[in-house]
Design a protein around this motif. Structure first.
Motif, PDB file in Angstrom:
ATOM      1  N   PHE A 811      -3.784   8.845   4.034  1.00 40.66           N
ATOM      2  CA  PHE A 811      -5.226   8.623   3.916  1.00 40.66           C
ATOM      3  C   PHE A 811      -5.784   9.325   2.678  1.00 40.66           C
ATOM      4  O   PHE A 811      -6.690   8.810   2.017  1.00 40.66           O
ATOM      5  CB  PHE A 811      -5.957   9.080   5.179  1.00 40.66           C
ATOM      6  CG  PHE A 811      -5.664   8.203   6.380  1.00 40.66           C
ATOM      7  CD1 PHE A 811      -5.195   6.907   6.211  1.00 40.66           C
ATOM      8  CD2 PHE A 811      -5.874   8.672   7.677  1.00 40.66           C
ATOM      9  CE1 PHE A 811      -4.935   6.096   7.298  1.00 40.66           C
ATOM     10  CE2 PHE A 811      -5.620   7.861   8.772  1.00 40.66           C
ATOM     11  CZ  PHE A 811      -5.137   6.572   8.587  1.00 40.66           C
ATOM     12  N   SER A 815      -7.543   7.237  -0.285  1.00 43.31           N
ATOM     13  CA  SER A 815      -8.915   7.601  -0.666  1.00 43.31           C
ATOM     14  C   SER A 815      -9.005   7.876  -2.170  1.00 43.31           C
ATOM     15  O   SER A 815      -9.965   7.464  -2.838  1.00 43.31           O
ATOM     16  CB  SER A 815      -9.371   8.824   0.120  1.00 43.31           C
ATOM     17  OG  SER A 815      -9.317   8.580   1.506  1.00 43.31           O
ATOM     18  N   SER A 914      -6.594   0.929  12.047  1.00 48.19           N
ATOM     19  CA  SER A 914      -7.140   1.330  10.751  1.00 48.19           C
ATOM     20  C   SER A 914      -7.917   0.163  10.169  1.00 48.19           C
ATOM     21  O   SER A 914      -7.463  -0.979  10.201  1.00 48.19           O
ATOM     22  CB  SER A 914      -6.016   1.737   9.796  1.00 48.19           C
ATOM     23  OG  SER A 914      -5.264   2.806  10.324  1.00 48.19           O
ATOM     24  N   ALA A 932      -9.988   5.390  10.897  1.00 48.33           N
ATOM     25  CA  ALA A 932      -8.772   5.202  11.703  1.00 48.33           C
ATOM     26  C   ALA A 932      -9.165   5.121  13.163  1.00 48.33           C
ATOM     27  O   ALA A 932      -9.960   5.922  13.627  1.00 48.33           O
ATOM     28  CB  ALA A 932      -7.822   6.352  11.471  1.00 48.33           C
TER      29      ALA A 932
END
Length: 932
Positions: A811, A815, A914, A932
C-alpha cells in the motif's frame, strides 16, 4: 702455408678490448641486480682419509642489518626493510640510488621508472607497487655498505609503453627517467633525467589511448556553492570551460565527460592524504595540486602567455572567474607535466542549456555508450549507430550522442546533411570509401606539435591531407551546410602533404635515429654522405670478390652484424684453408668468422659515415616535424570537419540500410512544441540484435494541445502502461527515450513517421540496485532518483518511469506511485509539472487515474492466453490491463504448484477487499485514496 696454429690471433690491445667488454657486461649485470655472489677461491683437495659420517649443515643465519635498517619496518610487517625511499638517508646510498631518490622526492606520487641498460628499474616503494600490479618478480640491489639490499623491480625498455599503458589504466602516473648520453664522462655516472611524465589525463602515445574515446583532463575550482570546470583533451586539442553552481551538477558533468583525471587545488600535496570530495565521482582519478597556479593572477598570466593574448576578454571568461582559474591551472599543469608544449585550442565556454540534459541514471538506463550488464559497447546505442570509418569520426559521433542538441536550427542543419547522403547513395559510398583508410588527423597533429610524432605518423598525416582535395571535389555540389563546410580548398595543407611525400619514404622505419627516413635528393649534405657510403659499399663488394679470389673459397660471404661489425664468413669445413692474414673474430656452430686488417681499418670510417648520415636525417626529421606542428591548428580544423562528415555518413548509412525515417522537428514557439508522435517506432538496438523474428513496432503520442486550441484532438501528457513481466514495457520506455534523443542528435529514427518537439531534459528510471557503499537500499536509490526527476523536470521534459514503489509495503508503494503520477500530470499552476511522461507499472490500480485526470491515458502490452500458456505479443494498445500475471510468471519460473495455488487464493481475497475510492469534493478528482 703454415699450419692453422701459427695463424695470427687476437693482439694484446684486442684482448684488452675484450676484457673491457666483459667488465662492462659484468657491470651491467650487477646494475640489473643479476650478479652472482663472489665465489671463494678453490682450495686444494684434502688427502684421502678414513670414511667419516657426515650430516647436513645448517644454513648460517643472515647477518643482522644495520641499526638504521631495523628501524625501517616493524617486526610484524611483511614489507621489505627498505619499503619506502624516505626511510634511508641519501648519503648512505650509492651514487646511482642517491640520484634515484632525488628524482623520486621531486615526483612523490608518481611511479619512477629509471633506465639502467636495457631495463627501466624501480626501487623502494615503487618496486613493490610495480611487482604487485604487473606481477613481476621483486628482486634487490645493493644500496650501499650501511644500507644493504633495497627492493627492485624492472621492465624491458622496449616494452615500456605496454607496461606504462597498464599503469595509466589503473590510474597511476609514471615518470620516465631515461639516459641522456650514450657514454659517461670519465669517473662520472651516465647522465639521466626525466624525459616524460605520463598521467591518465595527459598521455599522447597511440598505445596509451582508446582510438574512439576522448581522453579528458579536467580541472575544478570550488568557491562556496559555485564551481568552475575546465575540460581538455590533450591528444586532440579540444578545450572547454563552464561555470555554474551546485555540487550535484558538477558531479553529473564529471560523470558525463568520463574524465580520465581531475585536477583540484587541494589542501595537501599528496593524493593519498587528500580525502575525495563529495562532488568527485569515486571512480575518477583525483590529482590534488598546489593552489598557486589556480589563483586568478597566475591563471590569467598563464592563459595570456600560452595563447599569445594581451587580454582574455576575447575568450569570454570575464564573467566566469572560476572557469578562468580552472583553465589557467589546467594549462599550468600541462606545461609542468609535458616536456614540450602540447598544442591546445583557445578555451570555449558552454552552458547547461546548450544541450539536452541527461543525468547519470538516464545515461546508464538508456545504455547510450555501454550496457548496464557487463559495461560492453556491444548492445549499446553507440554500437547500433557507429558505422564510422575513422577514429576521429567515432569520437565525434560519441560526443553527439552524449550531448544532443536543443536548438532547432542546429538540429535541422545536421539532419539536412544526413538526408542528403541518404538520398544520394553514390555520393555516400564514394565519401565513405575515401574516409576508410584515413588516419586520425587530430591526434597525429597533436603528436607532431608535441614533438613525439614518428616518421610513420607524418606519412599517415600526409596520406590523410592528400584526401582533402578529393573530398572537396566530391562535395562541390552539396547543398547542406555540414557537407559544404568541407567543400573548399586547403592550399597550405595540400602543400604540406606534398612536402611530406617528397621528403619521407612511404614505409620509414620505427626508429628515428638509425637513418633510412628520407628520399634521395632531399638534402645535399645527406646526399653527399650517402654517396660516400655508396663508395664504401663498392669497396666492400670489391673486397669480398678479392678475398674470394685469393682464398679460393667460392662460398665466402662478407657480412655485417650490429654487434660484431663486418666479417668474412666461411663454413667450418673451409676454416682451415683461409689465408694467413685473416684474424678469427667469432666461432659459431656451423661457421667461422674472420676479419682482415684492411676490413677492420675501413670499418671505423664506414661506421662514422653511417652515424653522421643518421644524425643528419634525425636533424632533418625534427625540422620537418616542427614544420608540421606549426600547422597543427589548421590540420585540426580540417580534421574536425572530416570527423563530422564521417559521423553524418555513418548516420546516413544506418538510416538508409535499416529503414529509418526523417523526423519532423516542431517549432518550439508553436502550438505543437510539446508534441511527441511516433508511428510504428522500433528500438534501434533490439531490432539489430533480433535474428530469428522481426521486431514488433509500436506507436506513441504525448503532449496535450494547449487550451488555446480546443478543437485539436487531445493528447495525453501521461500514459499509464501496464502489462505482465517480460512483455516489453521497459523496452517500450527505452525505445521512446532513444528515439527522442536520436532526433535531437540530428539523426533519422527507426519509425514509419515522427513529429517531435524538442525536450530540454530526458529522465529515465528503469530498475535499481543497492548502493551499499553509500548505505542506501534499493528502495532508497529508487526514491532518490525519483526525487531528482520531480525536482528538475519541466513541461518540456520527457520522463520515463518504470516500477515506482516496489521496495516497500504494497500500500505504501502504490500510494507513492499514485502521488508521483498525479504530480507528473498536474499543471505547474496547480503545484505539479505536467511533463510528458510514460509510467510503466504493475500497479494496475493506477488505471483509475485516467478517469480522474483528462491528460492521462492508459495503455497495455497485449498478452494472449492459450490454456495455461502465455504468449507475449509485445504490442502496445490503448486501455489498461486488469491483471499483472505475476502468479503465472511464477508458475512458469518453476515455483511449486502448491505455492502457486495458495497465491491465487490470497490474491482473490485481497482483490475482493481493496478498492480505489475517489473524493468527490475535489473537482479534478486528484485525491484518490486506496481503501482496504
Amino acid at each position: 702455408m703454415k699450419p692453422p696454429a701459427s695463424r695470427p690471433t687476437i693482439q694484446p690491445h684486442q684482448e684488452r678490448a675484450v676484457a673491457a667488454e666483459a667488465e662492462q657486461q659484468l657491470s651491467l649485470t650487477a646494475a640489473l641486480g643479476l650478479a652472482e655472489e663472489p665465489q671463494p677461491a678453490p682450495q686444494p683437495a684434502p688427502e684421502p682419509g678414513p670414511t667419516r659420517p657426515r650430516s647436513r649443515q645448517r644454513q648460517a643465519a643472515p647477518a643482522a642489518p644495520p641499526a638504521a635498517t631495523t628501524a625501517s619496518s616493524s617486526p610484524d610487517s611483511d614489507l621489505p626493510p627498505w619499503h619506502h625511499h624516505g626511510l634511508v638517508a641519501p648519503e648512505q646510498l650509492t651514487p646511482m640510488l642517491r640520484h634515484y631518490v632525488e628524482l623520486k622526492a621531486a615526483h612523490p606520487d608518481r611511479v619512477l621508472l629509471y633506465r639502467l641498460g636495457d631495463f627501466f628499474e624501480c626501487f623502494f616503494e615503487d618496486a613493490i607497487t610495480l611487482s604487485r600490479l604487473l606481477e613481476l618478480t621483486l628482486t634487490g640491489k645493493e644500496g650501499g655498505k650501511a644500507v644493504g639490499r633495497v627492493p627492485m623491480a624492472g621492465i624491458p625498455h622496449h616494452a615500456a609503453e605496454r607496461y606504462c599503458a597498464e599503469l595509466v589504466r589503473r590510474g597511476l602516473s609514471v615518470a620516465l627517467c631515461d639516459q641522456l648520453e650514450s657514454t659517461p664522462a670519465k669517473g662520472e655516472l651516465l647522465k639521466r633525467g626525466i624525459t616524460r611524465v605520463l598521467t591518465p589525463g595527459t598521455v599522447l602515445e597511440e598505445g596509451l589511448l582508446a582510438a574512439r574515446l576522448n581522453n579528458w583532463l579536467c580541472a575544478v575550482v570550488m568557491e562556496g556553492a559555485c564551481w568552475g570546470l575546465a575540460v581538455a583533451d590533450v591528444s586532440t586539442g579540444e578545450f572547454r570551460v563552464t561555470e555554474r553552481s551546485g555540487s550535484a551538477g558538477l558531479h553529473q558533468e564529471l560523470l558525463q565527460v568520463e574524465a580520465a583525471e581531475v585536477l583540484w587545488p587541494g589542501a595537501t600535496a599528496s593524493a593519498s592524504a587528500t580525502p575525495c570530495p563529495t562532488w568527485c565521482p569515486e571512480a575518477l582519478r583525483l590529482t590534488p595540486l598546489p593552489r598557486t597556479p589556480f589563483e586568478a593572477p597566475e591563471a590569467s598570466a598563464t592563459l595570456k602567455q600560452r595563447f599569445g593574448l594581451a587580454s582574455l576578454d576575447g575568450l569570454g571568461l570575464g564573467e566566469a572567474p572560476l572557469a578562468l582559474r580552472a583553465a589557467g591551472g589546467l594549462v599550468a599543469y600541462l606545461d609542468d607535466t609535458c616536456q614540450t608544449r602540447v598544442p591546445l585550442d583557445p578555451p570555449t565556454t558552454w552552458q547547461a542549456g546548450d544541450q539536452l540534459v541527461l543525468d547519470a541514471a538516464t545515461r546508464r538506463n538508456l545504455e547510450l555508450t555501454k550496457t548496464q550488464l557487463g559495461g560492453s559497447v556491444h548492445g549499446s546505442l553507440l554500437w547500433a549507430l557507429d558505422r564510422t570509418h575513422t577514429a576521429m569520426g567515432g569520437r565525434c559521433l560519441r560526443r553527439w550522442l552524449q550531448a544532443p542538441l536543443v536548438e532547432r536550427p542546429a538540429i535541422l542543419e545536421r539532419q539536412g546533411g544526413v538526408s542528403e547522403l541518404v538520398a544520394d547513395r553514390g555520393l555516400r559510398l564514394t565519401l565513405r570509401r575515401l574516409l576508410r583508410p584515413m588516419g586520425d588527423l587530430e591526434r597525429l597533429a597533436g603528436r607532431a606539435g608535441a614533438g613525439s610524432a614518428s616518421a610513420r605518423d607524418l606519412v599517415a598525416l600526409a596520406d590523410g591531407l592528400e584526401r582533402l582535395p578529393q573530398l572537396a571535389a566530391q562535395l562541390a555540389k552539396a547543398t547542406s551546410a555540414p557537407l559544404q563546410a568541407l567543400a573548399r580548398p586547403w592550399p597550405e595543407l595540400e602543400s604540406l602533404a606534398g612536402e611530406l611525400r617528397h621528403a619521407l619514404l612511404d614505409t620509414p622505419p620505427l626508429s628515428l635515429t638509425e637513418g633510412g627516413l628520407f628520399h634521395d635528393g632531399v638534402d645535399p649534405a645527406l646526399d653527399e654522405l650517402r654517396n660516400q657510403l655508396d663508395d664504401q659499399d663498392t669497396w666492400l663488394a670489391q673486397q669480398e670478390s678479392e678475398e674470394r679470389r685469393l682464398s679460393g673459397l667460392s662460398s665466402l660471404k662478407l657480412q655485417y652484424h650490429r654487434t660484431f661489425g663486418y666479417f668474412l664468413a666461411v663454413s667450418k669445413a673451409k676454416a682451415a684453408a683461409v689465408p694467413e692474414h685473416w684474424i678469427r673474430r667469432q666461432t659459431l656452430a656451423n661457421e667461422e668468422r674472420f676479419v682482415t686488417p684492411a676490413l677492420r681499418n675501413r670499418e671505423g670510417a664506414i661506421q662514422q659515415l653511417k652515424a653522421r648520415a643518421a644524425q643528419r636525417e634525425y636533424e632533418l626529421f625534427c625540422a620537418l616535424r616542427i614544420q608540421v606542428g606549426d600547422q597543427a591548428a589548421a590540420i585540426r580544423t580540417a580534421a574536425r570537419l572530416v570527423a563530422e562528415l564521417d559521423a553524418i555518413g555513418a548516420l546516413a548509412e544506418v538510416a538508409a540500410t535499416s529503414g529509418y525515417c526523417c523526423p519532423e522537428i516542431t517549432d518550439p514557439a508553436g502550438p505543437e512544441a510539446r508534441l511527441l508522435q511516433i508511428e510504428a517506432g522500433r528500438h534501434p538496438v533490439v531490432e539489430q540484435l533480433l535474428v530469428e523474428e522481426p521486431f514488433t513496432a509500436n506507436s506513441v503520442v504525448l503532449g496535450a494541445i494547449p487550451e488555446a486550441n480546443p478543437k485539436a484532438a487531445p493528447r495525453p501528457d501521461l500514459i499509464i502502461l501496464t502489462g505482465p513481466n517480460a512483455s516489453g514495457k521497459s523496452c517500450y520506455l527505452r525505445q521512446t527515450g532513444l528515439l527522442q534523443l536520436m532526433a535531437q542528435m540530428g539523426s533519422w529514427i527507426p519509425a514509419t513517421s515522427a513529429r517531435l518537439g524538442i525536450a530540454d531534459r530526458l529522465f529515465t528510471r528503469v530498475g535499481a540496485g543497492d548502493d551499499l557503499a553509500a548505505g542506501q537500499s534499493t528502495f532508497m536509490v529508487e526514491m532518490a532518483e525519483t526525487a531528482n526527476i520531480l525536482h528538475h523536470a519541466s513541461e518540456r521534459s520527457l520522463v520515463l518511469l518504470d516500477e515506482i514503489g516496489r521496495g516497500t509495503a504494497t500500500f505504501d508503494g502504490l500510494s507513492i506511485a499514485w502521488a508521483v503520477a498525479e504530480h507528473l500530470a498536474t499543471p505547474a499552476e496547480r503545484g505539479g509539472i505536467r511533463a510528458r511522461s510514460i509510467f510503466a507499472t504493475h500497479y494496475h490500480e493506477l488505471n483509475a487515474l485516467a478517469g480522474q485526470l483528462a491528460n492521462v491515458a492508459n495503455a497495455q502490452v497485449l498478452v494472449q492466453e492459450t490454456g495455461d500458456a502465455l504468449i507475449f505479443l509485445h504490442q502496445v494498445a490503448p486501455g489498461g490491463a486488469s491483471r499483472s500475471y505475476g502468479i503465472e510468471a511464477a508458475r512458469l519460473a518453476g515455483v511449486p504448484a502448491a505455492v502457486v495455488l495458495r497465491a491465487r487464493q490470497v490474491l482473490g481475497r485481497i482483490e475482493a477487499n481493496s478498492v480505489i475510492q475517489v473524493d468527490q469534493d475535489e473537482p479534478s478528482g486528484a485525491d484518490g485514496a486506496l481503501a482496504a
